[in-house]
Scaffold this active site. Structure first.
Site, PDB file in Angstrom:
ATOM      1  N   ASP A   1     -21.486 -15.415   2.011  1.00 28.50           N
ATOM      2  CA  ASP A   1     -21.293 -17.166   2.136  1.00 28.50           C
ATOM      3  C   ASP A   1     -21.485 -17.084   0.057  1.00 28.50           C
ATOM      4  O   ASP A   1     -21.717 -18.607  -0.365  1.00 28.50           O
ATOM      5  CB  ASP A   1     -22.740 -17.807   2.685  1.00 28.50           C
ATOM      6  CG  ASP A   1     -22.042 -17.569   3.914  1.00 28.50           C
ATOM      7  OD1 ASP A   1     -20.272 -17.419   4.487  1.00 28.50           O
ATOM      8  OD2 ASP A   1     -22.537 -18.023   4.627  1.00 28.50           O
TER       9      ASP A   1
ATOM     10  N   ASP B   1     -16.508 -14.703  13.201  1.00 23.29           N
ATOM     11  CA  ASP B   1     -18.387 -15.026  12.400  1.00 23.29           C
ATOM     12  C   ASP B   1     -18.809 -14.179  13.603  1.00 23.29           C
ATOM     13  O   ASP B   1     -18.490 -14.691  14.555  1.00 23.29           O
ATOM     14  CB  ASP B   1     -18.428 -16.917  12.717  1.00 23.29           C
ATOM     15  CG  ASP B   1     -18.830 -16.564  11.182  1.00 23.29           C
ATOM     16  OD1 ASP B   1     -20.070 -15.301  10.934  1.00 23.29           O
ATOM     17  OD2 ASP B   1     -19.500 -18.446  10.516  1.00 23.29           O
TER      18      ASP B   1
END
Ligand code: DGJ
Length: 704
Positions: A515, A446
């Site tokens: 997301d 990430d």
């Protein structure tokens, strides 16, 4: 090595359907004489001459955006590039052309590198810049490529967004002057702009018609595409690293190599361009692009930071019940002095949190293995929270202005990857984790913030190298990781789709597009990315996001990408569990068509309140069709849908799959046999009966 005389001036790059022809003029300069559909009549190529200069320089007679601008050691801000020689080489499907250009006055050499991927109709180009002056020179522009177009009108399709609303498609006609699509964000560089576009010539291209190029840059950093229409209505397309705040001091003998600009030309619309790029990506650009991917259950949305060993092991049971390949442990598993119980602390301290995971990752791997599933883990190795041991131990490892307050984003800062010690640290985190826990089979990498107030203590007076060096050093670390772990699947994530480019995908098997996992939203997000990235690179998870959307709808959306789950399986009803188990089994049976097949976007959610896409395998013996109904309105009338990509001569059975337990196919054409010709010419009614919002169907179309 070939040295062309002025009269036999032709360097030809050819793919199955494209020609790029460069010629040398009487003034020794290199010109783009042709770019477009492949010329098939003998003698036509030889007639081409003139055109626009291939790698236009700044500081001389050119008054438009240059491909390269250099300030020499003596302060002279001009550059002239003349053709010197070139080499061509053909290795199976790929042709390589390297052209050397030299300045007649200064010892400066530019090598232009072209690669033509014949079957995929993809061309890549980049440049290597070098000089042998006595002192360093300053580069203020260093494009990967400059292409010229001469059309009546130009139409740009770009993709922009933000957190949880990535890859929105916008079309516009370009007008005289400059339009830039670019990023200045450093890390998380594609947060606002996806580094990819379509440029249509003369009229906006559709999925199936129109002349265009699709372009993208293989660079995980600041990028820039400049579209400049001059006073004669000619367009220059410059692509490369964004030179913003990035003057580069090049030492004598040092090589400056630009990233690859990747493009495909199509005169059959955007669909063909996408299919070209997808094939190229799977064959050449994405790590293990032809190999299977792992289905998984992720815990992020099910637990966020709130979990412990027992809770996780319970979730493993969910993964096993679903039948997915892997359990992916997300953020929150590390940090002891500063436990990672929220995004406020712990980043940088990659040791298991003792109260959440008293028996370490080893125990988790063992428990997963016991259940016949693999185990994967989340890392964000380029970042640090001020509340961490790492921050306190190595304040000089962090990008921050020495005399100003730090500027936090998500409570974190970026590590200074230009510093070799930081590179070693990042490598050791990954390597240490994998050597200590041999069973770790997957990583999610990430990167949750972009750069602000960026300053590198390591680079000292070379601050203008920071953006470029950072990306190069990221690649250095990834090279080291890949040298030791060549095939470990790693998902690239950047707070959603903040990193989506082919420079990175060389190292990663997939990326996390957003997301936002609401099924309706994902139809659009995945649609946007699908223009440039194949389905096997696009992670798509079923979560509990999505108001009013059934599990069936959300599953059908995720099935069009690389399917995964991020949900509490123990809260499923028995029917939902049965449906999901069957869905995973079905997906495993058909995923080869989705991951490796040709994509046809048939009905766009941007044009109707529905979306229809199809994947067709190479042999045209199997296709999977997805039919999504968005929020329908009374006005919506959905006409028959002509399928694409099938073999007109073949016969196919059309059958609905992935039905929810207790429901039946309601299409009267279900389970009937049609010719490919019928399916593509007459088409099918995919919305018989009452059309309900947020419903969907998956059809399997199989050769009889
Ligand atoms: C941002 C990612 O996009 C999410 O999927 C999740 O991994 C969080 N970071 C964790 O902090």
């Amino acid at each position: 090595m070939v040295v062309l005389s002025q009269s036999q001036a032709s360097i030809v790059l050819q793919t199955k359907n494209t020609h790029l022809v460069l010629t040398v003029g009487n003034n020794h300069r290199l010109y783009q004489s042709y770019l477009g559909a492949r010329l098939t009549s003998p003698g036509d190529l030889e007639k081409l001459s003139g055109g626009r200069e291939v790698y236009l320089t700044g500081g001389m007679e050119n008054q438009f955006e240059p491909a390269i601008r250099m300030v020499h050691a003596d302060g002279n801000p001009s550059l002239e590039l003349e053709y010197a020689s070139h080499t061509t080489e053909q290795k199976e499907n790929v042709s390589y052309i390297n052209i050397i250009l030299k300045d007649p006055v200064y010892p400066v050499k530019v090598q232009l590198q072209y690669r033509g991927y014949f079957n995929e109709d993809v061309i890549t180009c980049n440049a290597t810049i070098q000089h042998h002056e006595k002192k360093p020179v300053r580069l203020t522009q260093y494009a990967s490529s400059l292409l010229h177009f001469n059309a009546g009108t130009y139409w740009l399709t770009q993709f922009h967004g933000d957190w949880a609303r990535e890859a929105n498609m916008v079309d516009e006609q370009l007008t005289n002057g400059i339009k830039n699509i670019e990023s200045k964000l450093g890390t998380r560089t594609n947060f606002y702009q996806t580094p990819a576009f379509f440029l249509s010539l003369d009229k906006p291209a559709t999925e199936t018609s129109g002349e265009l190029i699709a372009g993208t840059l293989g660079w995980t950093g600041n990028f820039q595409f400049t579209f400049e229409i001059d006073q004669r209505n000619q367009l220059r397309l410059r692509s490369g690293i964004n030179p913003f705040a990035s003057d580069y001091t090049l030492n004598p003998g040092e090589l400056f190599t630009t990233p690859e600009f990747i493009f495909t030309y199509s005169n059959q619309g955007k669909g063909q361009a996408s299919r070209n790029l997808h094939r190229w990506a799977r064959n050449y650009a994405v790590l293990d692009g032809k190999s299977p991917r792992l289905t998984l259950l992720n815990n992020w949305e099910a637990t966020y930071f709130n979990f412990n060993e027992t809770k996780l092991i319970e979730l493993f049971d969910g993964a096993k019940q679903l039948g997915v390949d892997l359990f992916l442990l997300d953020d929150g598993w590390f940090g002891n002095t500063f436990p990672r119980d929220s995004d406020k602390a712990g980043l940088g301290d990659w040791q298991e949190n003792k109260s959440k995971l008293p028996n370490g990752i080893g125990r988790l791997v063992a428990e997963a293995t016991k259940r016949g599933i693999k185990f994967g883990i989340w890392l964000e190795p380029e970042m640090v929270n001020p509340k961490s041991d790492l921050y306190q131990q190595h304040p000089d490892w962090i990008l921050r202005l020495p005399n100003r307050a730090v500027h936090l984003a998500r409570n974190q800062l970026v590590l200074d990857l230009t510093n070799p010690k930081v590179q070693d640290f990042v490598f050791s985190i990954v390597d240490g984790l994998l050597t200590k826990n041999l069973g770790v089979a997957f990583i999610k990498w990430d990167c949750n913030r972009s750069m602000t107030n960026a300053y590198s203590a390591y680079l000292k007076e070379k601050q203008s190298h920071l953006f470029i060096e950072y990306t190069r050093c990221l690649y250095k670390v990834l090279d080291r990781i890949r040298a030791r772990y060549p095939h470990l699947p790693i998902m690239l994530c950047s707070g959603g789709g903040g990193r989506t480019d082919y420079g990175a995908l060389k190292y990663f098997t997939e990326f996390w597009p957003s997301d936002n996992t609401d099924g309706l939203e994902r139809i659009f997000i995945q649609w946007g990315y699908s223009y440039f990235f194949p389905a096997n690179t696009m992670a798509a998870h079923i979560t509990s996001m999505g108001k009013g959307q059934s599990l069936k709808f959300r599953t059908d959306v995720a099935m069009a990408g690389k399917l995964g789950y991020d949900i509490r399986v123990n809260e499923f009803t028995p029917q939902e569990l049965q449906f999901s188990q069957e869905a995973v089994t079905t997906y495993k049976r058909i995923n080869d068509v989705i991951w490796q097949g040709d994509l046809y976007r048939i009905i766009s959610p941007y044009e109707e309140n529905r979306a229809v896409t199809m994947y067709v395998n190479d042999k045209k013996s199997k296709a999977i069709l997805f039919n999504y109904i968005l929020n329908v309105r009374r006005k919506d009338i959905f006409t028959r849908v002509q399928l694409q990509g099938l073999d007109a001569q073949k016969k196919y059975r059309f059958k609905e799959i992935n039905l929810f337990p207790g429901t039946k196919a309601n299409n009267p054409d279900n389970d009937k046999v049609f010719t490919g010709d019928y399916l593509m010419t007459v088409g099918l009614n995919l919305t018989p009966g009452k059309v309900l919002s947020l419903t969907s169907n998956v059809y399997e179309i199989t050769e009889e």
